[in-house]
Design an enzyme around this catalytic site. Structure first.
Site, PDB file in Angstrom:
ATOM      1  N   LYS A   1      30.311  41.994  52.394  1.00 41.62           N
ATOM      2  CA  LYS A   1      30.066  40.544  52.400  1.00 41.62           C
ATOM      3  C   LYS A   1      31.347  39.749  51.859  1.00 41.62           C
ATOM      4  O   LYS A   1      32.328  40.477  51.557  1.00 41.62           O
ATOM      5  CB  LYS A   1      29.015  40.455  51.115  1.00 41.62           C
ATOM      6  CG  LYS A   1      27.565  41.357  51.147  1.00 41.62           C
ATOM      7  CD  LYS A   1      26.983  40.900  49.762  1.00 41.62           C
ATOM      8  CE  LYS A   1      25.817  42.160  49.699  1.00 41.62           C
ATOM      9  NZ  LYS A   1      26.592  43.257  49.075  1.00 41.62           N
TER      10      LYS A   1
ATOM     11  N   VAL B   1      33.903  41.112  46.565  1.00 39.60           N
ATOM     12  CA  VAL B   1      34.023  41.013  45.141  1.00 39.60           C
ATOM     13  C   VAL B   1      33.958  42.190  44.282  1.00 39.60           C
ATOM     14  O   VAL B   1      34.287  42.024  43.287  1.00 39.60           O
ATOM     15  CB  VAL B   1      33.418  39.715  44.704  1.00 39.60           C
ATOM     16  CG1 VAL B   1      34.054  38.680  45.477  1.00 39.60           C
ATOM     17  CG2 VAL B   1      31.937  39.880  45.023  1.00 39.60           C
ATOM     18  N   TYR B   2      33.003  43.144  44.682  1.00 35.84           N
ATOM     19  CA  TYR B   2      32.994  44.380  43.715  1.00 35.84           C
ATOM     20  C   TYR B   2      34.019  45.197  43.434  1.00 35.84           C
ATOM     21  O   TYR B   2      34.683  45.457  44.195  1.00 35.84           O
ATOM     22  CB  TYR B   2      31.855  45.302  44.661  1.00 35.84           C
ATOM     23  CG  TYR B   2      30.470  44.781  44.742  1.00 35.84           C
ATOM     24  CD1 TYR B   2      30.231  43.432  44.438  1.00 35.84           C
ATOM     25  CD2 TYR B   2      29.694  45.400  45.833  1.00 35.84           C
ATOM     26  CE1 TYR B   2      28.781  42.821  44.820  1.00 35.84           C
ATOM     27  CE2 TYR B   2      28.352  45.091  45.989  1.00 35.84           C
ATOM     28  CZ  TYR B   2      27.789  43.468  45.506  1.00 35.84           C
ATOM     29  OH  TYR B   2      26.439  43.112  45.972  1.00 35.84           O
ATOM     30  N   SER B   3      34.337  44.918  42.300  1.00 36.18           N
ATOM     31  CA  SER B   3      35.432  45.349  41.520  1.00 36.18           C
ATOM     32  C   SER B   3      36.806  44.864  42.281  1.00 36.18           C
ATOM     33  O   SER B   3      37.821  45.852  42.343  1.00 36.18           O
ATOM     34  CB  SER B   3      35.444  47.187  41.500  1.00 36.18           C
ATOM     35  OG  SER B   3      34.386  47.358  40.684  1.00 36.18           O
ATOM     36  N   GLN B   4      36.653  43.763  42.735  1.00 37.59           N
ATOM     37  CA  GLN B   4      37.813  43.103  43.195  1.00 37.59           C
ATOM     38  C   GLN B   4      38.372  43.801  44.342  1.00 37.59           C
ATOM     39  O   GLN B   4      39.643  44.238  44.625  1.00 37.59           O
ATOM     40  CB  GLN B   4      38.991  42.542  42.082  1.00 37.59           C
ATOM     41  CG  GLN B   4      38.690  41.803  41.169  1.00 37.59           C
ATOM     42  CD  GLN B   4      38.293  40.449  41.901  1.00 37.59           C
ATOM     43  OE1 GLN B   4      39.334  39.857  42.641  1.00 37.59           O
ATOM     44  NE2 GLN B   4      37.063  39.852  41.783  1.00 37.59           N
TER      45      GLN B   4
END
Length: 344
Positions: free
Chosen positions: A88, A61-64
């Site tokens: 993750k 999910v970090y920066s999609q």
């Protein structure tokens, strides 16, 4: 750089890990932390590797997905076996009803997509980003065990679990002989010591290593915040989405801790951030601290947290300044210290 076992596993990790949440450019939340890509990301990875920091943490999910893509490109010129990669899953990544959680469907899909973005065929540590109370624990752990047996994941870990979440998961793994969580990615800092109440004693008992996220208290212990000046105008703590989604710290408590750190900074010649990180490295169960950096200057400053040690007197001073009242049943248990010793 020293290396420590990740919990009760045979894997050794450096005492500092680079958090690639600053890599990628998508979304207001992550842009507030950084937007590193391309040659700049490659340079940061090279500085880490030269310092012995070969462990890199990211998430889908970090920066999609942008963080995984940027990190994968930045490490591509290094031998894969020289690099430790952590990513993750669990949080929502897509609009569909199954694009969230720790179900077999979502985890298998998430891992394959993460591997593609990272440009690798395995990850060294695969985390559940949070606890999914709607999926049976045995479904989740059976899926993670299969990933390990298939060679796509080396070790499994979790993040942001409560004590009972973690203990139930460890029990299920033990019952069936499945891979166990060897690490727990947790929030822990000089201005956020809740981890010590229950999760640290559990980790000591069960051999689960702490991978500490936001060890500088959500950006509050960088050295830029002082009682006299407050929060600088360019701080990410002025971004509402960042503040609302992170730990809340009363101003007076923060200033009290920073005042104590400043006293030790005069004694040691170290920065506020270096002292805050070094204090954490002295705590039980801590396997690695996940540090972030927007640029080379910040990275090199954070790398100065290792290679030296606070004195017992300095640690005690920081302990006293950052102590807070604890919740029930922990305050009651500490009255029976003869049989319920503090973990630290």
């Amino acid at each position: 750089m020293e290396y420590r076992h990740l919990g009760r596993s045979g894997l050794k990790v450096p005492e500092l890990c680079f958090g690639a949440g600053t890599f990628g450019t998508s979304g207001e939340f992550f842009q507030a932390w950084g937007s590193t890509e391309g040659e700049e990301a490659k340079r940061i990875v090279d500085i880490c590797m030269d310092a012995g920091l070969n462990f890199f943490d990211t998430a889908d999910v970090y920066s999609q997905g942008g963080s995984e893509i940027a990190l994968g490109k930045a490490i591509a010129h290094h031998k894969r076996e020289d690099v430790l990669l952590s990513t993750k899953a669990t949080f929502r990544f897509g609009d569909g009803p199954n694009d969230v959680g720790s179900s077999r469907y979502h985890l298998l899909q998430s891992l394959e997509r993460s591997l593609k973005r990272l440009g690798t065929d395995y990850v060294d540590v695969y985390h559940l980003h949070g606890f999914d109370a709607t999926t049976p624990v045995d479904e989740t752990l059976n899926t993670l065990d299969k990933m390990v047996r298939d060679g796509k994941v080396r070790y499994i870990a979790c993040s942001n679990f409560s004590g009972w979440h973690l203990m139930k998961s460890l029990s299920v793994s033990e019952r069936y002989g499945w891979a166990k969580y060897v690490g727990h990615q947790v929030y822990y800092s000089l201005v956020g010591r809740d981890y010590e109440w229950e999760l640290m004693p559990l980790a000591l008992d069960q051999g689960v290593g702490a991978l500490v996220w936001s060890p500088l208290g959500w950006g509050r212990l960088t050295g830029k915040i002082r009682r006299e000046t407050g929060i600088p105008k360019d701080s990410r703590l002025n971004t509402k989405v960042v503040v609302d989604s992170g730990p809340q710290v009363p101003d007076e408590y923060l200033f009290k801790v920073v005042d104590a750190i400043d006293e030790i900074a005069k004694e040691t010649g170290k920065t506020v951030a270096q002292i805050a990180l070094n204090w954490l490295l002295r705590r039980p169960t801590v396997s690695t601290l996940i540090i972030g950096a927007r640029n080379e200057e910040q990275l090199k400053a954070n790398l100065g947290a290792v290679g030296w040690k606070l004195t017992p007197e300095q640690v005690a001073k920081l302990d006293a300044a950052s102590e807070v009242p604890i919740g029930y049943p922990y305050w009651h248990q500490r009255q029976f210290g003869e049989r319920n010793p503090k973990p630290v």
